[in-house]
Write a protein that holds these residues in place. Sequence first.
Motif, PDB file in Angstrom:
ATOM      1  N   ASP A  49       0.831  -1.210   0.000  1.00 42.89           N
ATOM      2  CA  ASP A  49       0.000   0.000   0.000  1.00 42.89           C
ATOM      3  C   ASP A  49       0.863   1.258   0.000  1.00 42.89           C
ATOM      4  OD1 ASP A  49       0.961   0.027   2.598  1.00 42.89           O
ATOM      5  OD2 ASP A  49      -0.989  -0.230   3.560  1.00 42.89           O
ATOM      6  N   GLY A  50       2.011   1.165  -0.680  1.00 38.57           N
ATOM      7  CA  GLY A  50       2.930   2.291  -0.726  1.00 38.57           C
ATOM      8  C   GLY A  50       2.461   3.458  -1.560  1.00 38.57           C
ATOM      9  N   ALA A  51       1.325   3.333  -2.238  1.00 37.28           N
ATOM     10  CA  ALA A  51       0.783   4.440  -3.032  1.00 37.28           C
ATOM     11  C   ALA A  51      -0.457   5.041  -2.393  1.00 37.28           C
ATOM     12  CB  ALA A  51       0.461   3.958  -4.446  1.00 37.28           C
ATOM     13  N   THR A  52      -0.737   4.637  -1.154  1.00 37.78           N
ATOM     14  CA  THR A  52      -1.931   5.125  -0.453  1.00 37.78           C
ATOM     15  C   THR A  52      -1.745   6.573  -0.044  1.00 37.78           C
ATOM     16  OG1 THR A  52      -2.377   2.908   0.379  1.00 37.78           O
ATOM     17  CG2 THR A  52      -3.444   4.734   1.512  1.00 37.78           C
ATOM     18  N   SER A  53      -2.746   7.395  -0.309  1.00 42.92           N
ATOM     19  CA  SER A  53      -2.657   8.822   0.007  1.00 42.92           C
ATOM     20  C   SER A  53      -3.384   9.192   1.294  1.00 42.92           C
ATOM     21  CB  SER A  53      -3.242   9.649  -1.147  1.00 42.92           C
ATOM     22  OG  SER A  53      -4.607   9.316  -1.351  1.00 42.92           O
ATOM     23  N   GLY A 165       2.334  17.592  -6.786  1.00 41.50           N
ATOM     24  CA  GLY A 165       3.135  18.363  -7.718  1.00 41.50           C
ATOM     25  C   GLY A 165       4.291  17.615  -8.329  1.00 41.50           C
ATOM     26  N   GLY A 166       4.333  16.302  -8.158  1.00 40.54           N
ATOM     27  CA  GLY A 166       5.442  15.514  -8.690  1.00 40.54           C
ATOM     28  C   GLY A 166       5.000  14.556  -9.768  1.00 40.54           C
ATOM     29  N   GLU A 167       5.761  13.481  -9.918  1.00 36.31           N
ATOM     30  CA  GLU A 167       5.470  12.490 -10.945  1.00 36.31           C
ATOM     31  C   GLU A 167       5.210  11.106 -10.353  1.00 36.31           C
ATOM     32  OE1 GLU A 167       8.699  12.511 -13.682  1.00 36.31           O
ATOM     33  OE2 GLU A 167       8.278  14.533 -14.420  1.00 36.31           O
ATOM     34  N   THR A 168       5.271  10.995  -9.032  1.00 40.45           N
ATOM     35  CA  THR A 168       5.090   9.695  -8.395  1.00 40.45           C
ATOM     36  C   THR A 168       3.656   9.213  -8.551  1.00 40.45           C
ATOM     37  OG1 THR A 168       6.805  10.213  -6.784  1.00 40.45           O
ATOM     38  CG2 THR A 168       5.312   8.408  -6.232  1.00 40.45           C
ATOM     39  N   LEU A 169       3.503   7.963  -8.936  1.00 45.98           N
ATOM     40  CA  LEU A 169       2.176   7.392  -9.082  1.00 45.98           C
ATOM     41  C   LEU A 169       1.570   7.107  -7.713  1.00 45.98           C
ATOM     42  CD1 LEU A 169       2.928   4.886 -11.967  1.00 45.98           C
ATOM     43  CD2 LEU A 169       1.694   7.044 -12.156  1.00 45.98           C
ATOM     44  N   THR A 170       0.254   7.161  -7.630  1.00 45.14           N
ATOM     45  CA  THR A 170      -0.465   6.860  -6.398  1.00 45.14           C
ATOM     46  C   THR A 170      -1.674   5.988  -6.730  1.00 45.14           C
ATOM     47  OG1 THR A 170      -2.079   8.674  -6.430  1.00 45.14           O
ATOM     48  CG2 THR A 170       0.126   9.184  -5.588  1.00 45.14           C
ATOM     49  N   HIS A 171      -2.415   5.606  -5.693  1.00 45.42           N
ATOM     50  CA  HIS A 171      -3.621   4.824  -5.942  1.00 45.42           C
ATOM     51  C   HIS A 171      -4.744   5.688  -6.503  1.00 45.42           C
ATOM     52  CE1 HIS A 171      -5.619   5.450  -1.684  1.00 45.42           C
ATOM     53  NE2 HIS A 171      -5.140   6.559  -2.183  1.00 45.42           N
ATOM     54  N   GLY A 172      -4.487   6.974  -6.699  1.00 48.44           N
ATOM     55  CA  GLY A 172      -5.485   7.862  -7.293  1.00 48.44           C
ATOM     56  C   GLY A 172      -5.346   8.029  -8.790  1.00 48.44           C
ATOM     57  N   ASN A 173      -4.362   7.372  -9.413  1.00 52.04           N
ATOM     58  CA  ASN A 173      -4.203   7.561 -10.856  1.00 52.04           C
ATOM     59  C   ASN A 173      -3.758   6.338 -11.662  1.00 52.04           C
ATOM     60  OD1 ASN A 173      -1.337   7.588 -10.206  1.00 52.04           O
ATOM     61  ND2 ASN A 173      -1.585   9.747  -9.695  1.00 52.04           N
ATOM     62  N   PRO A 174      -4.019   5.109 -11.223  1.00 50.09           N
ATOM     63  CA  PRO A 174      -3.574   3.968 -12.036  1.00 50.09           C
ATOM     64  C   PRO A 174      -4.233   3.898 -13.408  1.00 50.09           C
ATOM     65  CG  PRO A 174      -5.050   3.222 -10.295  1.00 50.09           C
ATOM     66  CD  PRO A 174      -4.687   4.648  -9.994  1.00 50.09           C
ATOM     67  N   PHE A 175      -5.494   4.325 -13.512  1.00 51.97           N
ATOM     68  CA  PHE A 175      -6.195   4.168 -14.793  1.00 51.97           C
ATOM     69  C   PHE A 175      -5.866   5.300 -15.755  1.00 51.97           C
ATOM     70  CE2 PHE A 175      -8.734   1.924 -11.563  1.00 51.97           C
ATOM     71  CZ  PHE A 175      -8.437   0.642 -12.004  1.00 51.97           C
ATOM     72  N   ARG A 176      -5.535   6.460 -15.244  1.00 50.68           N
ATOM     73  CA  ARG A 176      -5.002   7.515 -16.106  1.00 50.68           C
ATOM     74  C   ARG A 176      -3.688   7.037 -16.725  1.00 50.68           C
ATOM     75  NH1 ARG A 176      -5.680  13.384 -15.291  1.00 50.68           N
ATOM     76  NH2 ARG A 176      -4.183  14.537 -16.574  1.00 50.68           N
ATOM     77  N   GLN A 177      -2.828   6.469 -15.887  1.00 52.30           N
ATOM     78  CA  GLN A 177      -1.547   5.983 -16.378  1.00 52.30           C
ATOM     79  C   GLN A 177      -1.743   4.841 -17.369  1.00 52.30           C
ATOM     80  OE1 GLN A 177       1.197   7.547 -15.635  1.00 52.30           O
ATOM     81  NE2 GLN A 177       2.630   6.193 -16.710  1.00 52.30           N
ATOM     82  N   ALA A 178      -2.700   3.951 -17.086  1.00 55.86           N
ATOM     83  CA  ALA A 178      -2.956   2.819 -17.978  1.00 55.86           C
ATOM     84  C   ALA A 178      -3.454   3.286 -19.341  1.00 55.86           C
ATOM     85  CB  ALA A 178      -3.969   1.876 -17.340  1.00 55.86           C
ATOM     86  N   THR A 258     -11.446   0.255   4.810  1.00 53.85           N
ATOM     87  CA  THR A 258     -10.799   0.708   3.581  1.00 53.85           C
ATOM     88  C   THR A 258     -10.181   2.076   3.816  1.00 53.85           C
ATOM     89  OG1 THR A 258     -11.090   0.944   1.188  1.00 53.85           O
ATOM     90  CG2 THR A 258     -12.855   1.812   2.595  1.00 53.85           C
ATOM     91  N   GLY A 259      -9.255   2.457   2.965  1.00 55.59           N
ATOM     92  CA  GLY A 259      -8.483   3.662   3.203  1.00 55.59           C
ATOM     93  C   GLY A 259      -9.197   4.959   2.912  1.00 55.59           C
TER      94      GLY A 259
END
Length: 318
Positions: A49-53, A165-178, A258-259
């Motif tokens: 869960d290292g991408a949890t915000s 403000g960075g480029e690190t992926l999070t659990h809030g954008n996996p489908f944008r990236q996909a 859930t988070g």
Amino acid sequence: MSDPFFQPPSGTDLPRYAGVPSFMRLPYLPPGHPRRGEVEIGIFGLPWDGATSNRPGARHGPRALRDASTMIRERNRATGQEPFKAARVADLGDVAMSPVDQDEALGNAQGFIRGVLGQGIRPFMVGGDHLCTLTVLRELRAVRGEAFGLVLLDSHTDLYPPYFGGETLTHGNPFRQAIEEGCLDPTRTVMVGMRGTSYNNEDFQYGWDRGVRIIPIEECMALGWPAVMQIVREVVGEGATYVSFDIDFVDPAYAPGTGTPEVGGPNSFEAIQCVRALRGLDVIGADLVEVSPPFDTGGITAWLGASVMFELLCAMQR
């Protein structure tokens, strides 16, 4: 005829609280097991869960879901399906994912999934946070050589740009990236259940601009769940489709563990009905993510998650 090796022990033979817990008490086949290549659907955990915000804890989800899933029986009473007889299903174990290095964690996950797909096994991933899904989508894209559809049952679109403000992926954008990486066909992507407050409308606008069909909770409730799922089927059509189920799709009254909970969602029965409505689609993979045991109450979220897993497994039957 079904293979007895792939049949879970009955609760009438071995009490469900006994034995070593695996997903649904299925055989555990780690890498290198001589019968792993016979598996048709492989369930595996990404305990990360290292991408949890917001609230962490989903790294403990696979273990809690394994324990809860020992309560699952062999037959789906409502549909009449017996998924463990229809396909050879096994627990493939967990991926070793670094809790402190995102690149290493995602790289290990993709390597594991590459091996799973290389053996012709359909992936069923159990998270972990929602960024874990991106690892499966990437490897499916690499194997298939083309984009595919997506059904997302969630309270968030996960289409935001990188946070902070960075480029690190999070659990809030996996489908944008996909979508950006060409894994998903946005015109065959449908997202159901979005609700709650937001920072802005950027996630919705991104999806709309690319042809994603987003069905927020207000539309779901106005149309009714059967009509919503008919729209889902029309959007993805008969082509290859991945299904992702975030446990926060369900109202936190029924799934508090859930988070990022959002009130005003479907109840447990409605959520299960949504999954059953996917039967007959060309499901090339699936996942259940974001179960966070530290915030669970009496294990009810894990038990619901295990029940949804069983329904997803039934929906994957061909």
